[in-house]
Scaffold this motif. Structure first.
Motif, PDB file in Angstrom:
ATOM      1  N   ASN A 247      -2.269  -5.329  -4.866  1.00  0.00           N
ATOM      2  CA  ASN A 247      -1.831  -5.773  -3.551  1.00  0.00           C
ATOM      3  C   ASN A 247      -2.941  -6.483  -2.786  1.00  0.00           C
ATOM      4  OD1 ASN A 247      -0.065  -6.120  -1.452  1.00  0.00           O
ATOM      5  ND2 ASN A 247      -0.669  -4.203  -0.444  1.00  0.00           N
ATOM      6  N   PRO A 248      -3.467  -7.567  -3.379  1.00  0.00           N
ATOM      7  CA  PRO A 248      -4.659  -8.200  -2.798  1.00  0.00           C
ATOM      8  C   PRO A 248      -4.330  -9.032  -1.567  1.00  0.00           C
ATOM      9  CG  PRO A 248      -3.915  -9.439  -4.713  1.00  0.00           C
ATOM     10  CD  PRO A 248      -3.014  -8.249  -4.597  1.00  0.00           C
ATOM     11  N   LYS A 249      -5.328  -9.167  -0.692  1.00  0.00           N
ATOM     12  CA  LYS A 249      -5.215 -10.099   0.418  1.00  0.00           C
ATOM     13  C   LYS A 249      -5.683 -11.469  -0.036  1.00  0.00           C
ATOM     14  CE  LYS A 249      -6.406  -6.391   3.595  1.00  0.00           C
ATOM     15  NZ  LYS A 249      -7.667  -5.731   3.946  1.00  0.00           N
ATOM     16  N   CYS A 250      -6.509 -11.473  -1.065  1.00  0.00           N
ATOM     17  CA  CYS A 250      -7.046 -12.727  -1.568  1.00  0.00           C
ATOM     18  C   CYS A 250      -7.022 -12.722  -3.088  1.00  0.00           C
ATOM     19  CB  CYS A 250      -8.474 -12.911  -1.056  1.00  0.00           C
ATOM     20  SG  CYS A 250      -9.305 -14.342  -1.773  1.00  0.00           S
TER      21      CYS A 250
ATOM     22  N   LEU B  61      -2.403  -0.781 -15.290  1.00  0.00           N
ATOM     23  CA  LEU B  61      -3.865  -0.792 -15.188  1.00  0.00           C
ATOM     24  C   LEU B  61      -4.319  -1.436 -13.878  1.00  0.00           C
ATOM     25  CD1 LEU B  61      -6.593  -0.356 -16.693  1.00  0.00           C
ATOM     26  CD2 LEU B  61      -6.335  -2.676 -17.565  1.00  0.00           C
ATOM     27  N   GLY B  62      -3.623  -2.524 -13.499  1.00  0.00           N
ATOM     28  CA  GLY B  62      -4.031  -3.256 -12.301  1.00  0.00           C
ATOM     29  C   GLY B  62      -3.945  -2.433 -11.031  1.00  0.00           C
ATOM     30  N   GLY B  63      -3.111  -1.407 -11.022  1.00  0.00           N
ATOM     31  CA  GLY B  63      -2.961  -0.611  -9.808  1.00  0.00           C
ATOM     32  C   GLY B  63      -3.248   0.853 -10.022  1.00  0.00           C
ATOM     33  N   LEU B  64      -4.050   1.115 -11.044  1.00  0.00           N
ATOM     34  CA  LEU B  64      -4.295   2.501 -11.455  1.00  0.00           C
ATOM     35  C   LEU B  64      -4.873   3.356 -10.333  1.00  0.00           C
ATOM     36  CD1 LEU B  64      -3.589   3.641 -14.153  1.00  0.00           C
ATOM     37  CD2 LEU B  64      -5.919   3.274 -14.921  1.00  0.00           C
ATOM     38  N   TRP B  65      -5.623   2.705  -9.472  1.00  0.00           N
ATOM     39  CA  TRP B  65      -6.303   3.478  -8.423  1.00  0.00           C
ATOM     40  C   TRP B  65      -5.390   3.735  -7.231  1.00  0.00           C
ATOM     41  CZ3 TRP B  65      -6.589   0.511  -3.940  1.00  0.00           C
ATOM     42  CH2 TRP B  65      -6.402  -0.871  -4.121  1.00  0.00           C
ATOM     43  N   ARG B  66      -4.185   3.130  -7.253  1.00  0.00           N
ATOM     44  CA  ARG B  66      -3.301   3.280  -6.098  1.00  0.00           C
ATOM     45  C   ARG B  66      -2.333   4.438  -6.302  1.00  0.00           C
ATOM     46  NH1 ARG B  66      -0.471  -2.199  -4.970  1.00  0.00           N
ATOM     47  NH2 ARG B  66      -0.248  -1.314  -2.880  1.00  0.00           N
ATOM     48  N   ALA B  67      -1.720   4.870  -5.199  1.00  0.00           N
ATOM     49  CA  ALA B  67      -0.737   5.946  -5.280  1.00  0.00           C
ATOM     50  C   ALA B  67       0.453   5.477  -6.117  1.00  0.00           C
ATOM     51  CB  ALA B  67      -0.268   6.334  -3.880  1.00  0.00           C
TER      52      ALA B  67
ATOM     53  N   SER C 141       3.639   5.649  -5.786  1.00  0.00           N
ATOM     54  CA  SER C 141       4.744   4.962  -5.113  1.00  0.00           C
ATOM     55  C   SER C 141       4.380   3.509  -4.810  1.00  0.00           C
ATOM     56  CB  SER C 141       5.104   5.697  -3.821  1.00  0.00           C
ATOM     57  OG  SER C 141       3.939   5.878  -3.050  1.00  0.00           O
ATOM     58  N   ASP C 142       3.125   3.292  -4.373  1.00  0.00           N
ATOM     59  CA  ASP C 142       2.660   1.926  -4.112  1.00  0.00           C
ATOM     60  C   ASP C 142       2.706   1.098  -5.393  1.00  0.00           C
ATOM     61  OD1 ASP C 142       2.187   2.740  -1.588  1.00  0.00           O
ATOM     62  OD2 ASP C 142       0.006   2.905  -1.784  1.00  0.00           O
ATOM     63  N   ARG C 143       2.324   1.780  -6.478  1.00  0.00           N
ATOM     64  CA  ARG C 143       2.263   1.085  -7.759  1.00  0.00           C
ATOM     65  C   ARG C 143       3.662   0.626  -8.175  1.00  0.00           C
ATOM     66  NH1 ARG C 143      -1.197   4.846 -11.103  1.00  0.00           N
ATOM     67  NH2 ARG C 143       0.729   5.516 -12.092  1.00  0.00           N
ATOM     68  N   ARG C 144       4.638   1.532  -7.974  1.00  0.00           N
ATOM     69  CA  ARG C 144       6.026   1.206  -8.322  1.00  0.00           C
ATOM     70  C   ARG C 144       6.503  -0.021  -7.549  1.00  0.00           C
ATOM     71  NH1 ARG C 144       8.005   6.609  -9.395  1.00  0.00           N
ATOM     72  NH2 ARG C 144       7.418   6.946 -11.565  1.00  0.00           N
ATOM     73  N   ALA C 145       6.205   0.004  -6.251  1.00  0.00           N
ATOM     74  CA  ALA C 145       6.643  -1.098  -5.387  1.00  0.00           C
ATOM     75  C   ALA C 145       6.004  -2.408  -5.826  1.00  0.00           C
ATOM     76  CB  ALA C 145       6.281  -0.785  -3.933  1.00  0.00           C
ATOM     77  N   ALA C 146       4.711  -2.337  -6.109  1.00  0.00           N
ATOM     78  CA  ALA C 146       3.994  -3.536  -6.521  1.00  0.00           C
ATOM     79  C   ALA C 146       4.563  -4.079  -7.824  1.00  0.00           C
ATOM     80  CB  ALA C 146       2.500  -3.221  -6.682  1.00  0.00           C
ATOM     81  N   GLN C 147       4.881  -3.153  -8.731  1.00  0.00           N
ATOM     82  CA  GLN C 147       5.415  -3.587 -10.025  1.00  0.00           C
ATOM     83  C   GLN C 147       6.765  -4.283  -9.844  1.00  0.00           C
ATOM     84  OE1 GLN C 147       4.889  -0.934 -13.364  1.00  0.00           O
ATOM     85  NE2 GLN C 147       6.893  -1.484 -14.165  1.00  0.00           N
ATOM     86  N   ALA C 148       7.572  -3.741  -8.936  1.00  0.00           N
ATOM     87  CA  ALA C 148       8.868  -4.375  -8.675  1.00  0.00           C
ATOM     88  C   ALA C 148       8.684  -5.799  -8.152  1.00  0.00           C
ATOM     89  CB  ALA C 148       9.653  -3.528  -7.674  1.00  0.00           C
TER      90      ALA C 148
END
Lengths: 449, 292, 234
Positions: free
Chosen positions: C151-154, C99-105, C107-114
């Motif tokens: 993938n927040p900056k803040c 849910l937290g990265g639903l709006w992202r592509a 592949s990005d989501r996979r990386a973030a989850q890892a």
């Protein structure tokens, strides 16, 4: 002046005086208009009675009910069945008259109200709305379950009791001319039509088959009230027929023993006018209901209902029982609905599933929302609106030459859209908006109710 | 005994339609905590649209497709114009407004297509299927109704569990604030939910129409049945809506068959009252009501 | 870097925040401390877009984030972990994260989850379980993980210690410290529990009745007795 009214019971006296004055004025108005207007007044008063209950239930206690049409059916059917079957009041043994049926309708209303209120008090908003929706659809269908007693789909004709003054069964001779099978030969019995008197819709379309056709000018009001189940539009009511009813007093005066017309051309003052009598009854009932409602709404009970509506947990903490408050609101509104139903039955001279269907429940909701959900005055305004708008649309349609299809549905379309607009833009309805306007002009905070 | 079983079998397609309408109610309830009492009005409208399409083109499938599109559009319109501008706190208002929409839609249907009951052409064989040496109380049309319902239910459950929009819908229903903070455009998701419910309701309308007539108020009773099923199922539960919808269909079929169809509303009322007395939050509902 | 300038929020006549100015540099933790009702949560909700400020603004690397919708603010790189249990209990751990990265592509989501699983290994173990089966500390990790999925900056953390055992709080804040050091993320932390928060933070900001009364290095604020007595009540 205000300090005079502050002694214990002062408010009671004040309300009584207020209601009596209103009653007197409307009765005077009622006496000075033609039968068609009487008929409209009766409808407004009937709607107002039922909607006083809606104000308490929906506005004050915050329970949205679609079932008040069904509660009206309870009153109407109790009235119809007791007036058709009783010559003497059971247990008491005294001769029956219409007031007894009214009383039983009221008791029936309270009992059913307590029953449903007991279930409803446990339910949150949409669950309650759904349950009452089930009532609106399910209760009228009960008539189908007991065709012998309740007349099934075609309903029951009732030919109560409008001799001048009293409110007693119709005299025998009135019925001798009746064409209902099994009635005319049986001259010895008091001519209260029993279950056999239920007429199929086809029969009712012609006046000749109507048992009391020559007895009361209300007869024409039967044909239209029977078939469609959509009560939101007044087209089902014999607006035109009712106006024709006035001349019919003249035409049928030969059969009406009571009408010794004194030759005067003034039909309105000549003898007994059924619409006027019915309107008088409706006004009186509405005023009694208004008196009860005023005292409840402006007294302690009103505060209790509002407290439970606004925050039931806070109310419970301060020692109020939310369940009791909700049940009592249901019981009171059910009482008013039953009274209105009994009046409605008499205005129509008929009870049937169609007349008390979902359409009636919805129209009560429409009226109370448009008039003002939490204002008794709003209920009266809502009643006026329910009676006036269809007539207004009809007059527009006649001028504009609309198709029937448009004309018949225009009032409901307007009602539906208005309800949505009111909820979105002016939740207080007409009364609430006017109050808001006044308070803005005078720069004061709006007062409750 | 045979007739008992026959009534049960005959009730399945009835139940399928009730289940669909119950799903439409549940979809919107889950997302917005509003019971859309206007749902049957929307379904009635789209069913008349379908009737018009079918009369002109003669194609049942095309009529169904057009009705589904119309249902989605109508759902979006109702949500956009009525529910979205509503203040969240006014629960009474939301209920009343959906009834306002119902009244207006029924009137609109009456204006456009007339108030009289009209027959909806039967697209498939409606006679009992003959097999194994007897006539079964179920027709080809009943099978189509059941088949379409199953298809739709499977598609919905895949949508909810396997897709991003499905996850967004569930998250928005359970906790809109967290969903927004996660970047979900909740108001768009809600609109999608209304469209979806409109589609499901439209399918229910077109499926039930041939077995009765259609008029502006024909579906009122369907609303009561569907609401009953949805409530007993817990209003939050799609599984509950389907199970109880079919169950309600069976009961209605039994009651109608063994006594007469006029009793069905009374039975629905009794079922509803009993279930609300014993389990105010439904059989499949959450163990405790969420504070809203 | 997150810069908050003269931020003012009023609820009707009540001013919940009054001219608040804070800078949160990348790779640092800034702790806002203060008693109940100091305006800490209002600050966080305003930065996340749930509350509209009456005056002032906040920027992230020069881009204005105030008066935007929460959905857009997340996409710009500011993620809030709200107060309390901000996971969705009916969803699984994996779904909460997704849910937290639903709006992202994808592949990005996979990386973030890892990355999240790397930071919070316990979440990887409990992937398929419903969030309401987790313990309080695990759920707080999940909430932070959900926020990191964008993938927040803040990162905005509102009272992460609420209702958790002290040991667990320390653990979680250590992880946040590691996060700031490793990913150069800017962390704005709001805490009632001042001792723990200041020990972990670089900068401390003391908020009282909507106004900043003191800003300085966290260690200085922690040792300022007068400040502690006046505003922090210990």
């Amino acid at each position: 002046m205000t300090s005079l009214l502050r002694f214990p019971g002062g408010r009671l006296v004040g309300h009584a005086a207020f209601v009596i004055i209103i009653w007197f004025l409307i009765m005077r108005l009622n006496d000075s208009v033609d039968p068609l207007a009487n008929y409209y007044i009766a409808l407004v008063a009937m709607y107002a009675t039922a909607m006083f209950g809606m104000v308490i239930l929906v506005g004050l206690s915050g329970q949205v009910s679609l079932g008040n049409g069904a509660l009206m059916a309870v009153g109407g059917y109790v009235f119809a069945v007791t007036s058709l079957h009783w010559q003497t009041v059971p247990i008491l043994g005294v001769p029956w008259n219409g007031w007894w049926s009214m009383a039983f309708a009221a008791v029936g209303g309270i009992v059913v109200g307590l029953l449903i209120g007991g279930i409803a008090a446990r339910l949150r908003g949409p669950y309650l709305a759904g349950l009452t929706l089930g009532l609106a659809v399910g209760v009228p269908a009960i008539a189908n379950r007991f065709p012998e007693l309740l007349g099934g789909e075609s309903g029951l004709m009732i030919t109560v009791p409008y001799p001048d003054g009293g409110y007693a069964p119709v005299e025998e001779e009135v019925f001798v001319d009746g064409t209902v099978e099994g009635q005319s030969g049986d001259a010895s019995s008091v001519a209260v039509p029993s279950a056999e008197a239920t007429v199929s819709p086809d029969d009712m379309l012609t006046l000749d088959n109507f048992p009391a056709a020559d007895a009361s000018a209300a007869a024409p009001s039967v044909d239209a009230s029977v078939s469609p189940d959509d009560m939101l539009t007044l087209d089902n009511f014999p607006a035109a027929d009712a106006s024709a009813a006035a001349p019919s007093v003249d035409a049928s005066s030969g059969d009406l023993g009571a009408t010794d017309l004194s030759g005067a051309g003034d039909l309105i003052d000549a003898g007994f006018i059924i619409e006027r009598w019915q309107a008088g009854l409706a006004i009186t009932v509405a005023c009694i209901a208004a008196f009860i409602a005023l005292n409840l709404v402006r007294g302690r009970q009103g505060r209790v209902w509002r407290a439970v509506r606004d925050d039931s947990i806070a109310a419970a903490v301060s020692g109020i029982s939310p369940a009791k408050a909700k049940v009592s609101a249901f019981a009171v509104s059910s009482l008013f609905a039953a009274l209105a139903g009994a009046v409605f039955a008499q205005i129509l001279s008929y009870v049937g599933p169609g007349a008390f269907g979902l359409g009636l429940s919805l129209s009560l909701l429409v009226g109370v929302v448009l008039g003002g959900r939490s204002s008794l005055l709003g209920a009266v305004i809502g009643g006026l609106l329910l009676v006036w708008l269809p007539e207004f649309v009809l007059s527009l349609a006649e001028r504009g030459g609309w198709e029937d299809q448009i004309t018949n549905n225009a009032p409901n379309l307007i009602y539906g859209l208005l309800v949505v607009l009111v909820v979105l833009l002016a939740p207080g309805g007409i009364v609430g908006s006017v109050q808001l306007l006044i308070s803005k002009v005078t720069r004061r905070a709006p007062k409750g109710v | 005994m045979t007739s008992f079983i026959d009534y049960l079998i005959g009730g399945v397609s009835n139940g399928a339609v009730i289940a669909l309408m119950a799903i439409a109610l549940v979809l919107i309830w889950r997302a917005t905590r509003v019971v859309n009492f206007a749902q049957v009005g929307q379904a009635m409208f789209t069913t008349f649209v379908a009737l018009t399409v079918q009369t002109v083109t003669g194609s049942w499938v095309l009529a169904l497709a057009v009705a589904m599109v119309a249902g989605a559009i109508l759902g979006v319109i109702v949500q956009f114009l009525v529910l979205r501008p509503m203040r969240r706190a006014d629960t009474s208002g939301a209920i009343i407004a959906t009834f306002g929409v119902l009244i207006a839609l029924q009137a609109a249907v009456g204006m456009i297509w007339g108030g009289d009951a009209q027959a909806y052409p039967q697209p498939f064989d409606n006679a009992g299927i003959v097999a194994f040496g007897r006539i079964w109380p179920i027709s080809v049309y009943d099978l189509v109704v059941i088949g379409v319902t199953i298809l739709l239910v499977v598609a919905l459950s895949l949508l909810f569990t396997r897709t991003s929009i499905g996850l967004a819908m569930r998250a928005s229903a359970f906790n809109p604030e967290v969903a927004r903070l996660s970047g979900v455009r909740v108001s768009r998701v809600l609109t999608f939910g209304w469209a979806l419910a409109g589609v499901v309701g439209a399918v229910a309308g077109v499926l039930v129409a041939p077995s009765s007539t259609v008029s502006p108020t024909t579906f009122d009773i369907l609303l009561v049945f569907a609401f009953t099923a949805a409530v007993i199922g817990g209003l939050d539960s799609l599984v509950g809506a389907v199970a109880l919808g079919v169950f309600a269909g069976l009961v209605i079929s039994l009651v109608s068959g063994l006594s007469n169809s006029g009793n069905a509303p009374v039975v629905a009322l009794i079922l509803l009252a009993l279930s609300l007395i014993t389990k105010p939050d439904g059989v499949f509902g959450h163990h405790k009501a969420r504070a809203v | 870097m997150l810069s908050i300038t003269d931020l003012t929020v009023s609820y009707g006549p009540v001013e919940a925040l009054n001219g608040v100015t804070i800078s949160v540099p990348r790779g640092e933790i800034t702790a806002v401390i203060g008693a109940n009702g100091a305006g800490k949560s209002t600050l966080m909700r305003t930065l996340a877009g749930l509350v509209t400020p009456t005056a002032g603004q906040a920027t992230l690397d020069g881009e204005v984030i105030t008066r935007k919708s929460p959905e857009d603010i997340v996409r710009m790189g500011v993620a809030l972990v709200p107060e309390g249990r901000s996971t969705i209990p009916e969803l699984t751990v994996e779904e909460n994260l997704r849910l937290g990265g639903l709006w992202r592509a994808k592949s990005d989501r996979r990386a973030a989850q890892a990355e999240v699983f790397d930071l919070f290994p316990v979440l990887a173990e409990r992937q398929r379980m419903r969030a309401d089966t987790l313990s309080g500390g695990e759920r707080q990790q999940l909430a932070i993980g959900r926020a990191l999925m964008s993938n927040p900056k803040c990162l905005l953390l509102d009272e992460p210690s609420l209702g958790l055992a002290p040991l667990i709080v320390t653990q979680i804040l250590h992880l946040v410290r590691r996060l700031a050091d490793e990913t150069r993320i800017a962390v704005l932390l709001v805490e009632q529990n001042a001792v723990t928060a200041l020990r972990m933070a670089d900068t401390g900001v003391v908020l009282n009745l909507g106004r900043i009364v003191q800003t300085g290095p966290a260690s200085e604020i922690a040792s300022d007795e007068k400040l502690r007595h006046a505003y922090l009540g210990y």
